[in-house]
Write a protein that holds these residues in place. Structure first.
Motif, short mmCIF file in Angstrom:
data_model
loop_
_atom_site.label_atom_id
_atom_site.label_comp_id
_atom_site.label_asym_id
_atom_site.label_seq_id
_atom_site.Cartn_x
_atom_site.Cartn_y
_atom_site.Cartn_z
N LEU A 231 -46.42 -32.60 -18.00
CA LEU A 231 -45.82 -31.99 -19.19
C LEU A 231 -46.86 -31.87 -20.31
N LYS A 232 -47.64 -32.92 -20.49
CA LYS A 232 -48.67 -32.89 -21.54
C LYS A 232 -49.71 -31.81 -21.27
N ALA A 233 -49.94 -31.51 -19.99
CA ALA A 233 -50.95 -30.51 -19.62
C ALA A 233 -50.40 -29.09 -19.67
N SER A 234 -49.10 -28.93 -19.78
CA SER A 234 -48.48 -27.61 -19.79
C SER A 234 -48.96 -26.79 -20.99
N GLN A 235 -49.39 -25.57 -20.72
CA GLN A 235 -49.89 -24.68 -21.78
C GLN A 235 -48.81 -24.39 -22.81
N ASN A 236 -47.58 -24.15 -22.33
CA ASN A 236 -46.48 -23.89 -23.25
C ASN A 236 -46.22 -25.09 -24.15
N MET A 237 -46.26 -26.27 -23.57
CA MET A 237 -46.00 -27.48 -24.34
C MET A 237 -47.09 -27.71 -25.38
N GLN A 238 -48.31 -27.46 -25.02
CA GLN A 238 -49.41 -27.61 -25.96
C GLN A 238 -49.26 -26.64 -27.13
N GLN A 239 -48.94 -25.40 -26.82
CA GLN A 239 -48.77 -24.40 -27.87
C GLN A 239 -47.60 -24.75 -28.78
N LEU A 240 -46.48 -25.14 -28.20
CA LEU A 240 -45.31 -25.52 -29.01
C LEU A 240 -45.61 -26.74 -29.88
N SER A 241 -46.31 -27.69 -29.33
CA SER A 241 -46.66 -28.89 -30.10
C SER A 241 -47.58 -28.55 -31.27
N GLU A 242 -48.54 -27.65 -31.04
CA GLU A 242 -49.42 -27.23 -32.13
C GLU A 242 -48.65 -26.50 -33.22
N GLU A 243 -47.72 -25.63 -32.81
CA GLU A 243 -46.91 -24.90 -33.80
C GLU A 243 -46.02 -25.86 -34.59
N LEU A 244 -45.48 -26.86 -33.90
CA LEU A 244 -44.62 -27.83 -34.58
C LEU A 244 -45.43 -28.66 -35.58
N THR A 245 -46.62 -29.06 -35.20
CA THR A 245 -47.49 -29.80 -36.12
C THR A 245 -47.84 -28.96 -37.34
N SER A 246 -48.18 -27.70 -37.11
CA SER A 246 -48.49 -26.79 -38.21
C SER A 246 -47.29 -26.62 -39.13
N THR A 247 -46.10 -26.51 -38.53
CA THR A 247 -44.89 -26.36 -39.33
C THR A 247 -44.61 -27.62 -40.14
N GLU A 248 -44.84 -28.78 -39.57
CA GLU A 248 -44.64 -30.04 -40.32
C GLU A 248 -45.54 -30.07 -41.56
N ASN A 249 -46.76 -29.59 -41.40
CA ASN A 249 -47.66 -29.54 -42.55
C ASN A 249 -47.15 -28.57 -43.62
N ARG A 250 -46.63 -27.44 -43.18
CA ARG A 250 -46.08 -26.46 -44.12
C ARG A 250 -44.84 -27.01 -44.83
N VAL A 251 -44.01 -27.74 -44.10
CA VAL A 251 -42.83 -28.35 -44.72
C VAL A 251 -43.27 -29.32 -45.81
N ALA A 252 -44.26 -30.14 -45.52
CA ALA A 252 -44.73 -31.11 -46.51
C ALA A 252 -45.27 -30.40 -47.75
#
Length: 198
Positions: free
Chosen positions: A123-144
């Protein structure tokens, strides 16, 4: 007309202009914090939209971790509902408190999901999961960032409203209560982007 009458008329005109200026400033500052909340709303909606994709991607790998996935989905739904209520009354203390609590639960559920994901290398190696995790991290920064801008706008509004002579006039012209800051219960944790390691 006597000079005294002209002086009284001049004082009345100055007083009216002064009251109009205070009222307009209150309206302007209130609109600023409402706009700042709208920016938070955009980022939280983005966050809420990413979560179903994250859950769907994880489902294939985490079939026996159904409880964790359901907790994330339920927390997301509660946060979405709280956001809708808060967007109807930005600055309202009860609405901001409900939103804060719901977002705290969502952050906690996502944290549990991240812990579970660590145990699944595929799961950690999944390209989709990596992309979604990066987008979620970016969104968390924008929320802050958006939350900080909102809280700054609320502070400016509240400070102006509470200052003299505005405090004597604000209640009369419809600005009787302070706007509420958006503070999360787990404020220290929310300041950090979620840690997702691959």
């Amino acid at each position: 007309m006597s000079i005294a009458a002209w002086v009284l008329i001049a004082i009345a005109v100055i007083l009216v202009f002064w009251l109009v200026r205070i009222y307009n400033q209150l309206v302007s500052l209130k609109n600023r914090f409402k706009n700042a909340f709208a920016q938070i709303e955009v980022q939280l909606k983005r966050r809420h939209d990413l979560i179903p994709n994250l859950v769907e991607t994880a489902k294939g790998y985490l079939s026996h971790e159904r409880g964790t996935l359901e907790a994330v989905t339920e927390a997301r739904n509660q946060a979405t509902s709280a956001l809708q209520q808060a967007s109807k009354a930005p600055g309202d203390k009860a609405a901001m408190g409900a939103l804060s609590g719901a977002e705290g639960q969502l952050t906690s559920a996502l944290g549990r999901l991240n812990v579970v994901m660590e145990a699944y290398p595929d799961l950690k190696a999944s390209q989709n999961m990596q992309q979604l995790s990066e987008e979620l991290t970016s969104t968390e920064n924008r929320v802050a960032f958006s939350r900080q801008a909102y809280n700054d706008a609320v502070m400016t509004y509240n400070t102006y409203r509470q200052s003299f002579p505005q405090v004597a006039i604000a209640g009369i012209v419809g600005h009787g209560e302070d706007a509420s800051l958006l503070e999360f219960e787990d404020s220290e944790q929310i300041q950090q982007a979620p840690k997702v390691s691959f």
